[in-house]
Design a protein around this motif. Structure first.
Motif, PDB file in Angstrom:
ATOM      1  N   LEU A 120      -3.901  36.332  27.999  1.00  0.00           N
ATOM      2  CA  LEU A 120      -2.967  35.212  27.914  1.00  0.00           C
ATOM      3  C   LEU A 120      -1.517  35.668  28.017  1.00  0.00           C
ATOM      4  O   LEU A 120      -0.598  34.866  27.854  1.00  0.00           O
ATOM      5  CB  LEU A 120      -3.192  34.449  26.605  1.00  0.00           C
ATOM      6  N   SER A 121      -1.317  36.954  28.292  1.00  0.00           N
ATOM      7  CA  SER A 121       0.029  37.512  28.359  1.00  0.00           C
ATOM      8  C   SER A 121       0.601  37.355  29.766  1.00  0.00           C
ATOM      9  O   SER A 121      -0.043  36.817  30.673  1.00  0.00           O
ATOM     10  CB  SER A 121      -0.012  38.995  27.989  1.00  0.00           C
ATOM     11  N   ASP A 122       1.812  37.863  29.929  1.00  0.00           N
ATOM     12  CA  ASP A 122       2.473  37.855  31.239  1.00  0.00           C
ATOM     13  C   ASP A 122       2.238  39.152  32.000  1.00  0.00           C
ATOM     14  O   ASP A 122       2.809  39.347  33.070  1.00  0.00           O
ATOM     15  CB  ASP A 122       3.990  37.648  31.074  1.00  0.00           C
ATOM     16  N   ARG A 123       1.411  40.035  31.467  1.00  0.00           N
ATOM     17  CA  ARG A 123       1.220  41.352  32.066  1.00  0.00           C
ATOM     18  C   ARG A 123      -0.249  41.564  32.419  1.00  0.00           C
ATOM     19  O   ARG A 123      -1.143  41.153  31.666  1.00  0.00           O
ATOM     20  CB  ARG A 123       1.685  42.457  31.109  1.00  0.00           C
ATOM     21  N   PRO A 124      -0.533  42.208  33.546  1.00  0.00           N
ATOM     22  CA  PRO A 124      -1.921  42.455  33.931  1.00  0.00           C
ATOM     23  C   PRO A 124      -2.558  43.527  33.049  1.00  0.00           C
ATOM     24  O   PRO A 124      -1.858  44.340  32.421  1.00  0.00           O
ATOM     25  CB  PRO A 124      -1.798  42.944  35.378  1.00  0.00           C
ATOM     26  N   ARG A 125      -3.878  43.524  32.999  1.00  0.00           N
ATOM     27  CA  ARG A 125      -4.629  44.627  32.386  1.00  0.00           C
ATOM     28  C   ARG A 125      -5.650  45.116  33.395  1.00  0.00           C
ATOM     29  O   ARG A 125      -6.638  44.432  33.661  1.00  0.00           O
ATOM     30  CB  ARG A 125      -5.311  44.215  31.080  1.00  0.00           C
ATOM     31  N   TRP A 126      -5.394  46.266  33.969  1.00  0.00           N
ATOM     32  CA  TRP A 126      -6.285  46.868  34.956  1.00  0.00           C
ATOM     33  C   TRP A 126      -6.850  48.164  34.385  1.00  0.00           C
ATOM     34  O   TRP A 126      -6.160  48.919  33.684  1.00  0.00           O
ATOM     35  CB  TRP A 126      -5.540  47.186  36.255  1.00  0.00           C
ATOM     36  N   SER A 127      -8.106  48.427  34.711  1.00  0.00           N
ATOM     37  CA  SER A 127      -8.730  49.672  34.279  1.00  0.00           C
ATOM     38  C   SER A 127      -9.858  50.028  35.240  1.00  0.00           C
ATOM     39  O   SER A 127     -10.379  49.165  35.960  1.00  0.00           O
ATOM     40  CB  SER A 127      -9.284  49.549  32.853  1.00  0.00           C
ATOM     41  N   LEU A 128     -10.190  51.299  35.258  1.00  0.00           N
ATOM     42  CA  LEU A 128     -11.366  51.794  35.972  1.00  0.00           C
ATOM     43  C   LEU A 128     -12.413  52.158  34.933  1.00  0.00           C
ATOM     44  O   LEU A 128     -12.107  52.861  33.959  1.00  0.00           O
ATOM     45  CB  LEU A 128     -11.034  53.030  36.799  1.00  0.00           C
ATOM     46  N   ILE A 129     -13.641  51.682  35.121  1.00  0.00           N
ATOM     47  CA  ILE A 129     -14.738  52.059  34.231  1.00  0.00           C
ATOM     48  C   ILE A 129     -15.815  52.726  35.077  1.00  0.00           C
ATOM     49  O   ILE A 129     -16.465  52.069  35.900  1.00  0.00           O
ATOM     50  CB  ILE A 129     -15.325  50.855  33.484  1.00  0.00           C
ATOM     51  N   SER A 130     -15.981  54.026  34.876  1.00  0.00           N
ATOM     52  CA  SER A 130     -16.992  54.795  35.601  1.00  0.00           C
ATOM     53  C   SER A 130     -18.193  55.027  34.699  1.00  0.00           C
ATOM     54  O   SER A 130     -18.039  55.426  33.537  1.00  0.00           O
ATOM     55  CB  SER A 130     -16.424  56.136  36.068  1.00  0.00           C
ATOM     56  N   CYS A 131     -19.363  54.773  35.241  1.00  0.00           N
ATOM     57  CA  CYS A 131     -20.611  54.885  34.486  1.00  0.00           C
ATOM     58  C   CYS A 131     -21.434  56.028  35.071  1.00  0.00           C
ATOM     59  O   CYS A 131     -21.656  56.081  36.285  1.00  0.00           O
ATOM     60  CB  CYS A 131     -21.399  53.587  34.551  1.00  0.00           C
ATOM     61  N   TYR A 132     -21.870  56.917  34.186  1.00  0.00           N
ATOM     62  CA  TYR A 132     -22.603  58.105  34.599  1.00  0.00           C
ATOM     63  C   TYR A 132     -24.007  58.087  34.016  1.00  0.00           C
ATOM     64  O   TYR A 132     -24.241  57.554  32.930  1.00  0.00           O
ATOM     65  CB  TYR A 132     -21.870  59.368  34.156  1.00  0.00           C
ATOM     66  N   ASN A 133     -24.928  58.707  34.742  1.00  0.00           N
ATOM     67  CA  ASN A 133     -26.337  58.739  34.388  1.00  0.00           C
ATOM     68  C   ASN A 133     -26.870  60.152  34.581  1.00  0.00           C
ATOM     69  O   ASN A 133     -26.429  60.873  35.477  1.00  0.00           O
ATOM     70  CB  ASN A 133     -27.111  57.761  35.296  1.00  0.00           C
ATOM     71  N   SER A 134     -27.818  60.556  33.748  1.00  0.00           N
ATOM     72  CA  SER A 134     -28.480  61.839  33.953  1.00  0.00           C
ATOM     73  C   SER A 134     -29.537  61.712  35.046  1.00  0.00           C
ATOM     74  O   SER A 134     -30.217  60.686  35.156  1.00  0.00           O
ATOM     75  CB  SER A 134     -29.157  62.314  32.666  1.00  0.00           C
ATOM     76  N   LEU A 135     -29.675  62.767  35.833  1.00  0.00           N
ATOM     77  CA  LEU A 135     -30.686  62.769  36.891  1.00  0.00           C
ATOM     78  C   LEU A 135     -32.085  62.562  36.331  1.00  0.00           C
ATOM     79  O   LEU A 135     -32.966  62.050  37.019  1.00  0.00           O
ATOM     80  CB  LEU A 135     -30.610  64.093  37.657  1.00  0.00           C
ATOM     81  N   SER A 136     -32.284  62.897  35.061  1.00  0.00           N
ATOM     82  CA  SER A 136     -33.594  62.751  34.417  1.00  0.00           C
ATOM     83  C   SER A 136     -33.879  61.330  33.952  1.00  0.00           C
ATOM     84  O   SER A 136     -34.928  61.075  33.351  1.00  0.00           O
ATOM     85  CB  SER A 136     -33.674  63.698  33.219  1.00  0.00           C
ATOM     86  N   ASN A 137     -32.965  60.385  34.247  1.00  0.00           N
ATOM     87  CA  ASN A 137     -33.105  59.001  33.772  1.00  0.00           C
ATOM     88  C   ASN A 137     -33.314  58.059  34.959  1.00  0.00           C
ATOM     89  O   ASN A 137     -32.350  57.552  35.530  1.00  0.00           O
ATOM     90  CB  ASN A 137     -31.855  58.596  32.994  1.00  0.00           C
ATOM     91  N   PRO A 138     -34.566  57.802  35.344  1.00  0.00           N
ATOM     92  CA  PRO A 138     -34.810  56.965  36.531  1.00  0.00           C
ATOM     93  C   PRO A 138     -34.557  55.487  36.262  1.00  0.00           C
ATOM     94  O   PRO A 138     -34.721  54.990  35.145  1.00  0.00           O
ATOM     95  CB  PRO A 138     -36.293  57.211  36.834  1.00  0.00           C
ATOM     96  N   ALA A 139     -34.146  54.775  37.311  1.00  0.00           N
ATOM     97  CA  ALA A 139     -34.002  53.315  37.281  1.00  0.00           C
ATOM     98  C   ALA A 139     -35.070  52.728  38.198  1.00  0.00           C
ATOM     99  O   ALA A 139     -35.057  52.979  39.403  1.00  0.00           O
ATOM    100  CB  ALA A 139     -32.613  52.907  37.748  1.00  0.00           C
ATOM    101  N   TYR A 140     -35.986  51.944  37.640  1.00  0.00           N
ATOM    102  CA  TYR A 140     -37.133  51.465  38.403  1.00  0.00           C
ATOM    103  C   TYR A 140     -36.908  50.099  39.034  1.00  0.00           C
ATOM    104  O   TYR A 140     -37.789  49.573  39.712  1.00  0.00           O
ATOM    105  CB  TYR A 140     -38.373  51.448  37.504  1.00  0.00           C
ATOM    106  N   ASN A 141     -35.724  49.518  38.817  1.00  0.00           N
ATOM    107  CA  ASN A 141     -35.424  48.221  39.428  1.00  0.00           C
ATOM    108  C   ASN A 141     -33.978  48.225  39.922  1.00  0.00           C
ATOM    109  O   ASN A 141     -33.179  47.380  39.561  1.00  0.00           O
ATOM    110  CB  ASN A 141     -35.638  47.087  38.420  1.00  0.00           C
ATOM    111  N   ASP A 142     -33.652  49.198  40.770  1.00  0.00           N
ATOM    112  CA  ASP A 142     -32.300  49.319  41.278  1.00  0.00           C
ATOM    113  C   ASP A 142     -32.348  49.897  42.682  1.00  0.00           C
ATOM    114  O   ASP A 142     -32.920  50.965  42.902  1.00  0.00           O
ATOM    115  CB  ASP A 142     -31.457  50.222  40.367  1.00  0.00           C
TER     116      ASP A 142
END
Length: 287
Positions: free
Chosen positions: A212-234
């Protein structure tokens, strides 16, 4: 510039609280270079999409999977990001990049994010191990209460996954459990300066209010995963490809190249987390 990796004390804080804040992970010069590029990047703008919160305000983001050689990717692939993530992930396997979001919360119109856990979304991607997923948010502008900074419930990652339903066009946590947490645990407003970073667990409950302010809020959010963690629906592939790490200095030494039209961007209609499974209707997500 010496390479920065999380200290053992910072790692312990992360495991105790579900998050840790690192001040000045990136310099003012690095952030100015990145933010100046991002605000004029037509590829980023053209691949952005909105998600309505429960009041109809819009949260805008651009999300992509596979890092390349653009300026954003040099941050994603930097030693300080990847090697610090490796100290927090519950695995000895190589670190992979799941996705990065450029969050664009504009003045007066930027909407809220409802209480949720990232694994509340990623559970539908069928990742098996939440302890092998982590998010790192890098502030590109100042984040404070006035412009809708991130809020967290300290220690809430220890609950495991909470049931999630739909909250507007977003995925929201079961507010019965959230309110129990708010009665029991510390509610923290994560105020950041440009270049500060927040490392947080995939099961940490967090939200943000509208800007609700007069100033923007920008950010980068990077998400990391271990190779040992499979995703079965992606259908994306970056989550199973080890990150090709680059020296930290590359961010300043390289030309300011923006995103490519060939980037692997998410389309809202393809996100598994936003598809109806049936049980979402049983979860109360309203504040």
């Amino acid at each position: 510039m010496p390479m920065y990796i999380l200290s053992n004390d910072e790692v312990q804080t992360f495991h105790n609280d579900g998050y840790v804040i690192v001040r000045n992970l990136f310099s003012a010069e690095e952030i100015n270079k990145l933010y100046s590029l991002a605000t004029g990047d037509d590829v980023v703008k053209n691949n952005a999409f909105d998600l309505n919160d429960q009041t109809g305000k819009k949260t805008k983001l651009t999300l992509w999977f596979k890092p390349g050689n653009d300026l954003y990717s040099l941050l994603i692939r930097s030693e300080r990001m990847v090697y610090s993530a490796a100290k927090l992930l519950d695995s000895e396997a190589p670190v992979c990049h799941f996705h990065t979001k450029l969050m664009q919360k504009e003045p007066k119109v930027g909407g809220a994010w409802e209480w949720h856990q990232d694994y509340g979304y990623w559970y539908k991607n069928q990742f098996l191990f939440p302890d092998q997923l982590i998010s790192i948010m890098v502030a590109l502008t100042e984040a404070n209460k006035e412009n809708g900074c991130l809020q967290v419930i300290k220690g809430s990652h220890k609950l495991g996954r909470v049931n999630h339903g739909f909250a507007g066009e977003q995925v929201g946590a079961d507010m019965v459990m959230v309110n129990h947490c708010l009665d029991t645990m510390e509610h923290v407003y994560v105020e950041l300066q440009p270049g500060d970073a927040l490392f947080f667990h995939s099961n940490l409950l967090h939200r943000s209010e509208a800007n609700l302010s007069d100033r923007p809020r920008w950010s980068l959010i990077s998400c990391y995963n271990s190779l040992s963690n499979p995703a079965y629906n992606d259908d994306s592939t970056a989550w199973k490809e080890p990150v090709q790490v680059v020296p930290d200095e590359m961010l300043m030494q390289s030309e300011a190249v923006g995103a490519s039209n060939e980037g692997d961007f998410l389309r809202k209609e393809n996100d598994p987390a936003l598809k109806e499974s049936g049980w979402e209707k049983e979860v109360e997500t309203k504040l």
